[in-house]
Design a protein around this motif. Sequence first.
Motif, mmCIF file in Angstrom:
data_model
loop_
_atom_site.group_PDB
_atom_site.id
_atom_site.type_symbol
_atom_site.label_atom_id
_atom_site.label_comp_id
_atom_site.label_asym_id
_atom_site.label_seq_id
_atom_site.Cartn_x
_atom_site.Cartn_y
_atom_site.Cartn_z
ATOM 1 N N VAL A 125 2.559 -19.184 -9.786
ATOM 2 C CA VAL A 125 2.664 -18.637 -8.430
ATOM 3 C C VAL A 125 3.291 -17.249 -8.513
ATOM 4 O O VAL A 125 4.306 -17.057 -9.189
ATOM 5 N N VAL A 126 2.683 -16.298 -7.837
ATOM 6 C CA VAL A 126 3.202 -14.934 -7.810
ATOM 7 C C VAL A 126 3.354 -14.482 -6.359
ATOM 8 O O VAL A 126 2.610 -14.919 -5.480
ATOM 9 N N GLY A 127 4.318 -13.632 -6.134
ATOM 10 C CA GLY A 127 4.521 -13.069 -4.810
ATOM 11 C C GLY A 127 5.380 -11.824 -4.919
ATOM 12 O O GLY A 127 5.876 -11.488 -5.999
ATOM 13 N N ALA A 128 5.545 -11.140 -3.806
ATOM 14 C CA ALA A 128 6.301 -9.895 -3.822
ATOM 15 C C ALA A 128 6.880 -9.607 -2.449
ATOM 16 O O ALA A 128 6.510 -10.235 -1.459
ATOM 17 N N ASP A 129 7.777 -8.639 -2.422
ATOM 18 C CA ASP A 129 8.328 -8.139 -1.174
ATOM 19 C C ASP A 129 8.504 -6.637 -1.339
ATOM 20 O O ASP A 129 8.925 -6.172 -2.404
ATOM 21 N N THR A 130 8.163 -5.890 -0.298
ATOM 22 C CA THR A 130 8.262 -4.436 -0.335
ATOM 23 C C THR A 130 9.061 -3.951 0.857
ATOM 24 O O THR A 130 8.837 -4.412 1.976
ATOM 25 N N VAL A 131 9.968 -3.017 0.601
ATOM 26 C CA VAL A 131 10.698 -2.364 1.682
ATOM 27 C C VAL A 131 10.736 -0.863 1.436
ATOM 28 O O VAL A 131 10.591 -0.398 0.311
ATOM 29 N N VAL A 132 10.938 -0.146 2.518
ATOM 30 C CA VAL A 132 11.131 1.301 2.475
ATOM 31 C C VAL A 132 12.596 1.547 2.807
ATOM 32 O O VAL A 132 13.136 0.937 3.733
ATOM 33 N N VAL A 133 13.242 2.419 2.053
ATOM 34 C CA VAL A 133 14.652 2.734 2.288
ATOM 35 C C VAL A 133 14.787 4.238 2.498
ATOM 36 O O VAL A 133 14.396 5.024 1.637
ATOM 37 N N VAL A 134 15.339 4.615 3.646
ATOM 38 C CA VAL A 134 15.593 6.022 3.939
ATOM 39 C C VAL A 134 16.991 6.128 4.537
ATOM 40 O O VAL A 134 17.365 5.331 5.398
ATOM 41 N N ASP A 135 17.765 7.073 4.031
ATOM 42 C CA ASP A 135 19.145 7.271 4.504
ATOM 43 C C ASP A 135 19.939 5.956 4.483
ATOM 44 O O ASP A 135 20.641 5.628 5.446
ATOM 45 N N ASP A 136 19.781 5.184 3.409
ATOM 46 C CA ASP A 136 20.456 3.891 3.224
ATOM 47 C C ASP A 136 20.090 2.844 4.270
ATOM 48 O O ASP A 136 20.792 1.848 4.443
ATOM 49 N N LYS A 137 18.990 3.042 4.972
ATOM 50 C CA LYS A 137 18.527 2.076 5.973
ATOM 51 C C LYS A 137 17.210 1.473 5.501
ATOM 52 O O LYS A 137 16.308 2.188 5.072
ATOM 53 N N ILE A 138 17.119 0.149 5.590
ATOM 54 C CA ILE A 138 15.900 -0.555 5.185
ATOM 55 C C ILE A 138 14.912 -0.570 6.342
ATOM 56 O O ILE A 138 15.259 -0.960 7.462
ATOM 57 N N LEU A 139 13.681 -0.160 6.045
ATOM 58 C CA LEU A 139 12.609 -0.220 7.031
ATOM 59 C C LEU A 139 11.616 -1.288 6.592
ATOM 60 O O LEU A 139 10.957 -1.144 5.571
ATOM 61 N N GLY A 140 11.509 -2.336 7.369
ATOM 62 C CA GLY A 140 10.519 -3.375 7.101
ATOM 63 C C GLY A 140 9.244 -3.067 7.876
ATOM 64 O O GLY A 140 8.892 -1.916 8.102
ATOM 65 N N LYS A 141 8.576 -4.112 8.350
ATOM 66 C CA LYS A 141 7.376 -3.930 9.160
ATOM 67 C C LYS A 141 7.793 -3.636 10.600
ATOM 68 O O LYS A 141 8.748 -4.225 11.103
ATOM 69 N N PRO A 142 7.045 -2.764 11.281
ATOM 70 C CA PRO A 142 7.405 -2.432 12.664
ATOM 71 C C PRO A 142 7.107 -3.580 13.625
ATOM 72 O O PRO A 142 6.179 -4.352 13.403
#
Length: 192
Positions: free
Chosen positions: A61-78
Motif C-alpha cells: 500500500v502506498v500513499g502520500a500527503d502534500t502541503v504548501v508552506v509559505v511564511d511558516d504557514k501551511i496551506l492545504g486544499k482551499p
Amino acid sequence: MILASNSPRRKEILENFGFNLKVITKNIDEVSDEEDIIKRIEDIARKKVSAVAEVYPNEFVVGADTVVVVDDKILGKPKDEKDIYEMLHSLSGKSHKVITSFSFVNISKNISISDSEVSEVYFKNITDEEISWYIDTKEPFDKAGSYGIQGKGSYFVERIDGDFFAVMGFPIGKFVRTLAKNSISLDDIKKL
C-alpha cells in the motif's frame, strides 16, 4: 499495489512508471502531534496508508500527503473561492516550499517506509484578474496551496528548485530509489 489516495495526479505518476494500482482509501483525521512540519506530513501520510494496510495486510500500500508552506504557514486544499484568493495572494511574488511525504507499507512482509521531498517554488506577481481567471478554470479547488503545477497553475511559476513530480503530488524518483535501497528492484515494480 494499492494506492491509498484519490489523487488522479498520484495515480497518473505511479501508473506512468509501471505500477499496477487499485485505489482504496479510508477516511482518517488528517492530524498529527508531531512538532516538525516534515515529520507531521510523514505521519499523516503513514496514517492514510496504515488505515488501508490494516484491512489488506498482504498487499503493498502506498500513499502520500502534500502541503504548501509559505511564511511558516501551511496551506492545504482551499475550502472556497475566498480561500483560493487568500492563498494565491500569499504566494504571489515569492517562493514557497512544497512538502510531499510518502508512505509504503506491507504488514505481512513487515515493510514500513516513509520519506519526504521538499521543493522550493518561485511565483511571479499575480493579479486579481489572473486569480479570477484561474478560479474560473476550476483547477485550484482540490489542490494544496490552490494551484496545480502540471496544469494552468504553471502560469504562476517562475522556477522550481527541486522535484517537479513531488510538487505535482508524488516524488516518484525518490520513491523508486527508496524501494531499491530496501531490495525492491525496478523489475519487481510490475509485480507489486
